[in-house]
Scaffold this active site. Structure first.
Site, PDB file in Angstrom:
ATOM      1  N   GLU A  40       5.888  -8.046  10.198  1.00  0.00           N
ATOM      2  CA  GLU A  40       6.466  -9.162  10.936  1.00  0.00           C
ATOM      3  C   GLU A  40       7.196 -10.129  10.004  1.00  0.00           C
ATOM      4  O   GLU A  40       8.175 -10.768  10.406  1.00  0.00           O
ATOM      5  CB  GLU A  40       5.370  -9.880  11.721  1.00  0.00           C
ATOM      6  CG  GLU A  40       4.793  -9.006  12.820  1.00  0.00           C
ATOM      7  CD  GLU A  40       3.721  -9.701  13.642  1.00  0.00           C
ATOM      8  OE1 GLU A  40       3.756  -9.556  14.880  1.00  0.00           O
ATOM      9  OE2 GLU A  40       2.850 -10.377  13.073  1.00  0.00           O
ATOM     10  N   LEU A  94       0.810  -1.220   0.000  1.00  0.00           N
ATOM     11  CA  LEU A  94       0.000   0.000   0.000  1.00  0.00           C
ATOM     12  C   LEU A  94       0.843   1.269   0.000  1.00  0.00           C
ATOM     13  O   LEU A  94       0.419   2.304  -0.512  1.00  0.00           O
ATOM     14  CB  LEU A  94      -0.926  -0.007   1.218  1.00  0.00           C
ATOM     15  CG  LEU A  94      -1.871  -1.218   1.312  1.00  0.00           C
ATOM     16  CD1 LEU A  94      -2.719  -1.133   2.574  1.00  0.00           C
ATOM     17  CD2 LEU A  94      -2.749  -1.320   0.074  1.00  0.00           C
ATOM     18  N   THR A 146       6.786   3.235   3.531  1.00  0.00           N
ATOM     19  CA  THR A 146       6.564   2.804   4.911  1.00  0.00           C
ATOM     20  C   THR A 146       6.740   1.300   5.045  1.00  0.00           C
ATOM     21  O   THR A 146       7.199   0.812   6.084  1.00  0.00           O
ATOM     22  CB  THR A 146       5.166   3.222   5.398  1.00  0.00           C
ATOM     23  OG1 THR A 146       4.163   2.660   4.532  1.00  0.00           O
ATOM     24  CG2 THR A 146       5.014   4.734   5.413  1.00  0.00           C
TER      25      THR A 146
END
Length: 733
Positions: free
Chosen positions: A693, A618, A622
Site C-alpha cells: 500500500e 522479504l 514480488t
C-alpha cells in the site's frame, strides 16, 4: 508466541532463502489456468451447481411496495427465488453498514433485493429480468459538498486531534496556505468479480468465495444466518484482486448460501459488474481543507488538516487526516474528521484507506507551500522531518528514512534538471514537468497463526487461512518456512485460504507480509523444538541448514525426525505493547515526470520512481511487483478514476469497466523501484513491514505536482482531466 521485545538475531537473519528474488510459486498455476477461483469450483460438489442472479434495487432510498415474482417463477429452469420475505431471519453484523439483502426498506441503489436460482446462468438471468418491483422512493442525500455546506447531518466520528494552539499559530505565521482539495469516489475495479459457490450438507455450510479475510467472512456469515461458526467453512485459495473490496462479507456469499438452502443444491452467484460498483463498497469522496503556517525559513509552525466524507448511517469516515498527524514536525496541530450521512452505496476500505486520499491533498499542499516559501519541495520536506511522533516526543519512530528516500530519489531521478519556473520546459508539443511527493503508511500488525507439518520424506507443509490476492503470499510464506527449517523452497508446500486452517492476519491493511509470515515463524519455531527433541538435541542450540539439523557436534537429516510419524506444530504470533512504545511506519519518495499536450491538455506520464523504506524486503521481486502495481493505481487516481454520482437518483453512473477508466498499458511508462536497506527489529521477528500500500501513497500528488510544474496550472480537484487544464494552457505558438 508473544512478541513483546525487539527482535534479536534469529534464523530469518541467515537470509539464504528470505530476501532473494524468487519467482512466485503460484505463477505457473495461474498462467496455465490451474488456479481455481471462486466461480470455477466445477467438481467440488457431488451434484452440479445451479446459478443465481442478483436483482438490485432501482432506487437509492425508499421502500419496496410490491414485488411481482410470478412471471419469474414460471420462467424455464427456475428453482427458487429468495427475497427478504422468504430468507428467514438475518442478523446485522458490524462490518456491513447496510443489510446485504434489502426489503422492504431500500438503503442504497443496487442493494440486493432478490436472487433468482435456475439450472443455467442464462435461465437465471432471463428470469431475473421478469421481476417487476414497485417502489415508494424517498428524497435522498447524495452530494458531499451540499451536505458539508448544510452541516445538518455532520457528525464528529472521533475527537479532534489537537497539539498546541493551532488557530493562534496559524494566524501569527509569517507564511500561510489555506486550500481545499477534493478526491472523488473510486471503485476497486478488480478483475475477478465478487463470486461464491455455496453448498449445504445437512446443517453444514461450505462457501467457495473470493474473500480477503477468511475468519471475518466466516464469522459474519455465521452471525448473519444465525448459525454456529463451526457450521461454516469458507474456502478462498486464490483471489483475482480485491484492494479492500473483499475484506468483508458481501451479498454474493450471503445470497449464494440462502439460494443453496432454498434450492436444496449447490448454487453459484457472481455479481454483475454494475453491482460491484453500487452493491459492494468503494473509496468514498473527500473534501479536505489544509492550512499550513511556516516561518520565512520554512519551518512549519501550524499544521491543520480537516476532512469531510460521507457514508450510510453506521458507516465509517475516510480517515484522510491520519498521516498528517505523523508525517511532518510542527508544534501546533489540528487533525479533524467530519462525517456526513449520504444515501450512496457504502464507503469503506480501499487500498491504503486514509493515507491514499489524505496524501493526495497534503502533498499538493506541501508543494504549494514550498513554492510560496521559495524553497525546493524536497528541501522543504527535509526541513520539517521528525524522528519522533510530533504529538508525543517521547515516542520515537522505530525506523524513519524519509529524508534518505527523498535524497536518494532526487539523485537517481535527476531532480537537479527540474525547472523551478513552471511551464518552461518544452519537448515538441509537450510541456514537461517533474513532481515529487512523500509516501507514508503506518505499519499495522495483527495476531496471526499457522500450522507446519514435517513428513517422513522431509517435505514441509504450511497451513494457514492467510489469503493471496495476487500479492505473492504463497511465495513469501514458503520462503519463511524454508528459511526456518533449512530446506529449499521447492521442498515446501503452502496451503492457504481455508477456514479449517489456523487464523491468520489476512490480506488487508498492509499487514499480510509482516504478520502472516511472523505467524509462520512462530509455528516453525515450535516445529524446530519438536524436531530437535525427536533427534535428541538441544532445541536452543540446534541449527537448521541444507536439510540437516546440527547441535553439539552431531548432525542428522531433518527428515529423520519424522520417521516415527509426521511431526506437526501450530502457533501464532501475538503483538504486545511495542506499538505503544514506538511509532511504526513505512516511508517513500515518489518522483514523476509528465508531459502535457500544449493544445489538448492531455497528460502523459513519462517516468516514475519510487524509493521505499519498509523494513526488510522479504522478496525484492514480488515487492517490486507490488509497488509498480500501486504506482499504476496512482496514475489512475490522478488522471482518470472517478465514480460519477447521479445526484438526482443516487447511483454511480459509470459502473462498469467501460466507463470507469483505469490505466492501460499505454498509460504506464518506465517505472523504477528502489528499496533502502532497512531491518526493523520492532515490527516483528521478520523485521519486515508492509509495502504493497505504501507504493500507492503519495503517487497521485506527485503526478499533480508534476502537471503544475509542466503547465503552471494548479488543480486541486481529482482526477486531473484535460478539461481542468485547457483554459490555463498557453496560446499555441
Amino acid at each position: 508466541m508473544k512478541f513483546d521485545t525487539p527482535a534479536g538475531r534469529n534464523p530469518i537473519d541467515a537470509q539464504t532463502v528470505i530476501g532473494k528474488p524468487h519467482d512466485r510459486i503460484d505463477g505457473p498455476l495461474k498462467v496455465t489456468g490451474k488456479a481455481t477461483y471462486a466461480h470455477e469450483w466445477h467438481d467440488a460438489t457431488p451434484s452440479a451447481p445451479a446459478y443465481g442472479v442478483v436483482v438490485g434495487a432501482g432506487i437509492a432510498t425508499g421502500t419496496v411496495t410490491r414485488m411481482e415474482l410470478d412471471a419469474a417463477r414460471r420462467s424455464p429452469g427456475v428453482l427458487a427465488i429468495v427475497t427478504a420475505d422468504t430468507a428467514g431471519p438475518l442478523h446485522p453484523v458490524k462490518r456491513n453498514a447496510a443489510p446485504l439483502l434489502g426489503g422492504p426498506k431500500v438503503h442504497h441503489y443496487h442493494q440486493a433485493l432478490a436472487v433468482v436460482v435456475a439450472e443455467t446462468f442464462e435461465q437465471a438471468r432471463a428470469a431475473a429480468g421478469q421481476i417487476r418491483i414497485r417502489y415508494a422512493p424517498q428524497r435522498g442525500h447524495f452530494d458531499l459538498a451540499e451536505a458539508k455546506q448544510a452541516g445538518a447531518s455532520l457528525q464528529t466520528p472521533e475527537p479532534d486531534a489537537r497539539v498546541g494552539d493551532f488557530e493562534k499559530a496559524f494566524s501569527q505565521a509569517a507564511v500561510t496556505l489555506d486550500a481545499t482539495y477534493h478526491t472523488p469516489d473510486q471503485s476497486h475495479a478488480m478483475m475477478e468479480p465478487h463470486a461464491t459457490m455455496a453448498a449445504w450438507e445437512g446443517d453444514q455450510l461450505t462457501v467457495w468465495t473470493s474473500n480477503q479475510m477468511i475468519d471475518w467472512g466466516r464469522t459474519d456469515l455465521a452471525r448473519t444466518l444465525g448459525i454456529a461458526k463451526d457450521k461454516v467453512r469458507l474456502v478462498s485459495p486464490y483471489i483475482g484482486g480485491g484492494f479492500g473490496g473483499k475484506l468483508f462479507l458481501r451479498s454474493d456469499a450471503l445470497l449464494a448460501a440462502l439460494a443453496a438452502r432454498a434450492a436444496k443444491r449447490p448454487v453459484k452467484v457472481a455479481l454483475q459488474r454494475p453491482l460491484i460498483a453500487n452493491n459492494t463498497t468503494h473509496r468514498p469522496a473527500t473534501l479536505q481543507r489544509i492550512r499550513l503556517g511556516a516561518t520565512p525559513e520554512g519551518s512549519l509552525t501550524a499544521i491543520g488538516h480537516e476532512s469531510w466524507s460521507g457514508n450510510l448511517p453506521g458507516g465509517s469516515p475516510e480517515e484522510a487526516v491520519q498521516q498528517t498527524r505523523l508525517l511532518y514536525a510542527g508544534p501546533n496541530r489540528l487533525a479533524a474528521l467530519r462525517l456526513a450521512t449520504l444515501d450512496l452505496p457504502e464507503g469503506n476500505a480501499m487500498r491504503a484507506p486514509g493515507e491514499t486520499p489524505g496524501l493526495m491533498a497534503l502533498e499538493i499542499a506541501m508543494d504549494e507551500m514550498a513554492i510560496k516559501l521559495g524553497l525546493d519541495p524536497i528541501e522543504f520536506r527535509i526541513r520539517n522531518d521528525t524522528q519522533v511522533d510530533p504529538s508525543n516526543p517521547e515516542r520515537p519512530f522505530s525506523q524513519r528514512q524519509l529524508v534518505q528516500c527523498l535524497r536518494t530519489g532526487a539523485e537517481r531521478f535527476g531532480w537537479q534538471r527540474r525547472s523551478v519556473t513552471p511551464g518552461a520546459v518544452r519537448d515538441g508539443r509537450w510541456l514537461v514537468g517533474m513532481g515529487v511527493a512523500a509516501g507514508f503508511r503506518n505499519n499495522l500488525v495483527m495476531k496471526s497463526g499457522a500450522r507446519v507439518r514435517l513428513a517422513a520424506d522431509g517435505q514441509v507443509t504450511v497451513e494457514t487461512d492467510m489469503t493471496d490476492i495476487g500479492t505473492g503470499s504463497y511465495t513469501i510464506i514458503g520462503q519463511t518456512a524454508a528459511e526456518m527449517l533449512g530446506v529449499p523452497l521447492q521442498q515446501v508446500t503452502v496451503k492457504l485460504g481455508d477456514s479449517r486452517y489456523p487464523v491468520a492476519a489476512g490480506s488487508g491493511g498492509q499487514w499480510g507480509a509482516n504478520s502472516s509470515t511472523a505467524g509462520v515463524y512462530a509455528a516453525c519455531m515450535a516445529l524446530r523444538t519438536k524436531v530437535a527433541q525427536a533427534l535428541g538435541m538441544d532445541p536452543a542450540a540446534a541449527q537448521f541448514e541444507a536439510g540437516k539439523v546440527t547441535a553439539g557436534g552431531r548432525s542428522r537429516a531433518l527428515a529423520d525426525a519424522a520417521q516415527a510419524g509426521e511431526l506437526v506444530a501450530e502457533d501464532s504470533i501475538e503483538f504486545d505493547t511495542l506499538q505503544e512504545k514506538y511509532q511504526q511506519s513505512t516511508f517513500a519518495a515518489h518522483f514523476v515526470e509528465v508531459g502535457v499536450d500544449v493544445a489538448s491538455g492531455e497528460s502523459r506520464i513519462r517516468r516514475m520512481l519510487a524509493v521505499c523504506a519498509a523494513g526488510r524486503i522479504l522478496n525484492p521481486k514480488t515487492a517490486r511487483s507490488q509497488v509498480i502495481g500501486a504506482m499504476t493505481m496512482g496514475i489512475g487516481a490522478a488522471l482518470s478514476e472517478e465514480l460519477v454520482v447521479d445526484r438526482r437518483l443516487g447511483f454511480f453512473v459509470n459502473h462498469d469497466l467501460a466507463g470507469y477508466e483505469v490505466p492501460v498499458h499505454a498509460d504506464v511508462p518506465h517505472q523504477e523501484v528502489v528499496f533502502l536497506d532497512e531491518s526493523d527489529a520492532v515490527s516483528s521477528p521478520m523485521k519486515a513491514k508492509g509495502v504493497g500500500e505504501l507504493g500507492l501513497c503519495g503517487v497521485s500528488a506527485a503526478v499533480a505536482n508534476a502537471v503544475y510544474n509542466a503547465t503552471g496550472i494548479r488543480v486541486r480537484t481529482y482526477p486531473l482531466t484535460l478539461d481542468k487544464l485547457l483554459a490555463g494552457l498557453p496560446d499555441i505558438a
